[in-house]
Enzyme design. Structure first.
Site, short mmCIF file in Angstrom:
data_model
loop_
_atom_site.label_atom_id
_atom_site.label_comp_id
_atom_site.label_asym_id
_atom_site.label_seq_id
_atom_site.Cartn_x
_atom_site.Cartn_y
_atom_site.Cartn_z
N ASP A 1 -3.16 1.52 8.44
CA ASP A 1 -3.33 1.73 7.01
C ASP A 1 -1.99 1.60 6.27
OD1 ASP A 1 -5.17 2.69 4.89
OD2 ASP A 1 -3.78 4.38 4.76
N GLU B 1 -3.13 -3.53 7.28
CA GLU B 1 -3.39 -3.69 5.86
C GLU B 1 -2.03 -3.81 5.18
OE1 GLU B 1 -5.46 -1.14 2.30
OE2 GLU B 1 -4.02 -0.18 3.63
C1 NOJ Z 1 -5.94 2.15 2.18
C2 NOJ Z 1 -7.35 2.47 2.56
O1 NOJ Z 1 -8.07 1.27 2.76
C3 NOJ Z 1 -7.93 3.30 1.44
O2 NOJ Z 1 -9.31 3.52 1.62
C4 NOJ Z 1 -7.17 4.61 1.35
O3 NOJ Z 1 -7.60 5.33 0.23
C5 NOJ Z 1 -5.66 4.37 1.21
N1 NOJ Z 1 -5.18 3.37 2.11
C6 NOJ Z 1 -4.88 5.64 1.46
O4 NOJ Z 1 -4.89 5.95 2.82
#
Ligand code: NOJ
Length: 548
Positions: free
Chosen positions: A200, A242
């Site tokens: 993440d 991500e």
């Molecule tokens: C990215 C995630 O995809 C999202 O759902 C989340 O709210 C944020 N990161 C914070 O962790």
């Protein structure tokens, strides 16, 4: 042919709490998921990505972790999780989990200790400032829901940094103990048997935040360190990140050691996602061609992960304002369908007005492009959203299994469900559910099964070279090809509504018994490729040659 599993994988992403509830408490759980593994095996997926599974106050759907070494008691126990890994493995399905280490929940014992005293061993695990940093109203990820990135903590009498919501304090990546702990978390889950991590918020993990500096330095070397560590503990483990950053920065996240990726193995292709949305909205493939042309060459072992929908809003921030408006106008015209001024909080089926031809077309296109396809649960049956739910929860409703109460998701009282089931209308569970589609060979679900099976026979897709076939074609049509040592596939996708005929005779010299392996209907044989037909919103996957 690539022997790296992630380059041939089909990834399926789900939230345990909304997938299947085995004990009737209204919340999905691990045992429920185990009971549905056969469904996933039949669908043909090879890798499960689980959204956060850890104990959490659940103020950001689990992305606010309270304990990295356990599973949320609502989902079951660590023992159940080990069972899941075993059962999934028996069916040939690998499991990866979300690794959310940019921040913790403010309820995490580390933060509770850190704020309580300057002498806490955890004080330096977070990012503090004595005075209000002047850039505190910059860099918010959730505008409208988040007012600032620094918040004053009355217990610590200091400001703490949080890239996301204020209940998610950022960990301090400069601290060697934090770096060690992140590695330990990875080791723990690898030891249990996960096949890797969806990481993440990677650009923020490596941010060495300096109060008052909105462009703080980034420590990319941490990614090299982490990769080495993970690979040593499990040689075929994968990091899927991500990182929605400028295209020019993307290659840094893969790293390059003598031509090989030595940081992240796979990155979500956010740019392609946005361009796919624009192309579908315009019924014109040009933006996709542009994305293919502009995407940087990847080092050996580096791979894109493609997607149409994920668990967040469709993020259109990389489009220019006019283009964004075009997509909004087509796919999310009402203000309630939009989010953060940049995104759409709907599923694909509803964005495409439930038009079966366009849904198939969109997914056929995604799955035929380079990279590893990622599919969000429920998309395979064409689920819709619930706009009455706040924010991104609109697309996080329970899986629609059957006509039973609560769509067969749970036997609980509907008032006790983690989220309401979508009911009524064109996308309600009464019309859209697995049971109705399972035995209907014309259903969307059956189509997904066929499409994924076809992909398994085409190893050049995903891992091979993907190129636009640049010949004159009618408006709306995209022709591309995938090549590797095993052979060549050619793809014709018509994003427009009108039937088209193409002259693809340039391909004929390479063809060896060319034939359609997947198409929206029966087409006349391609013969010499002089008059290749494709219907409006139609598609053809044509095997050109096979070397095995
Ligand atoms: C990215 C995630 O995809 C999202 O759902 C989340 O709210 C944020 N990161 C914070 O962790």
């Amino acid at each position: 042919m690539s022997d790296r599993w992630y380059q041939k994988a089909v990834v399926y992403c789900l939230d345990i709490d909304t997938f299947a509830d085995s004990n009737g408490d209204g919340c999905g759980d691990i045992r429920g998921l185990i009971g549905r593994l056969d469904y996933l095996a039949r669908l043909g997926i090879t890798c499960l990505w689980l959204n956060p599974i850890h104990p959490s106050p659940d103020r950001d759907d689990g992305y606010d972790v309270e304990d990295f070494y356990n599973v949320d008691p609502r989902f079951g126990t660590l023992g159940d999780f080990a069972e899941l890994l075993h059962e999934a493995g028996n069916l040939g399905i690998k499991v990866i989990i979300d690794l959310v280490v940019n921040h913790t929940s403010d309820q995490h014992p580390w933060f509770q200790s850190a704020r309580s005293s300057p002498d806490s061993p955890y004080r330096d695990w977070y990012v503090w400032a004595d005075h209000a940093p002047d850039d505190r109203h910059q860099g918010m990820v959730f505008p409208g829901e988040q007012g600032e990135t620094w918040t004053y903590d009355r217990t610590a009498k200091l400001w703490f940094y949080h890239r996301f919501y204020k209940f998610q304090p950022d960990l301090n990546i400069r601290n060697p103990e934090v770096r060690r702990e992140i590695k330990k978390i990875c080791s723990f889950w690898l030891q249990l048997g996960v096949a890797g991590f969806r990481m993440d918020a990677v650009p923020f993990i490596i941010e060495e935040t300096e109060p008052g500096n909105p462009a703080s330095p980034k420590d990319l070397d941490f990614l090299t360190e982490l990769r080495q560590h993970v690979q040593w503990r499990r040689s075929d483990a994968v990091l899927l990140a991500e990182a929605n950053v400028e295209p020019a920065q993307l290659v840094d996240f893969f790293g390059d050691s003598g031509g090989s990726a030595n940081r992240i193995h796979m990155l979500f292709d956010f740019l392609l996602n946005t361009k796919l949305m624009l192309a579908l909205a315009r019924r014109d493939p040009e933006p996709v061609i542009e994305a293919l042309r502009e995407s940087p060459a990847l080092p050996e072992g580096g791979q894109w992960a493609t997607f149409l929908r994920n668990h967040d809003e469709v993020d259109l921030s990389r489009l220019i304002a006019d283009q964004r408006q075009e997509v909004f106008a087509q796919f999310g015209p009402e203000p309630e369908m939009q989010l953060y001024g940049r995104g759409i909080r709907r599923r694909l089926a509803t964005m495409l007005g439930g038009d079966r031809r366009r849904i198939e077309l969109a997914y056929a296109l995604q799955f035929s492009l380079r990279g590893t396809p990622v599919l969000r649960y429920g998309e395979e049956i064409g689920m819709g959203e619930d706009l009455a739910l706040a924010g991104r929860n609109s697309i996080r409703t329970p899986m629609q299994w059957s006509l039973l109460p609560n769509a067969g998701f749970s036997t609980a009282d509907p008032r006790d469900l983690v989220r309401p089931v979508v009911s009524g209308g064109e996308f309600g569970y009464e019309k859209v559910n697995v049971t109705l589609q399972r035995h209907d060979s014309r259903s969307l679900l059956s189509w997904f099964e066929r499409m994924i099976r076809t992909l398994r026979e085409a190893p050049e897709v995903g891992a091979g070279r993907c190129a636009h076939v640049d010949v004159p074609v009618p408006r709306g049509v995209l022709v591309h090809r995938a090549d590797d040592g095993t052979g060549t596939m050619v793809f014709v996708h018509n994003l427009g509504p009108d039937d088209a005929t193409l002259d693809l005779s340039v391909l004929h010299p390479e063809a060896e018994f060319a034939n359609d392996v997947l198409a929206d209907r029966e087409y006349p044989e391609v013969d010499k490729f002089e008059t290749v037909q494709v219907a409006g919103y139609g598609y053809r996957w044509i095997r050109l040659r096979r070397c095995l």
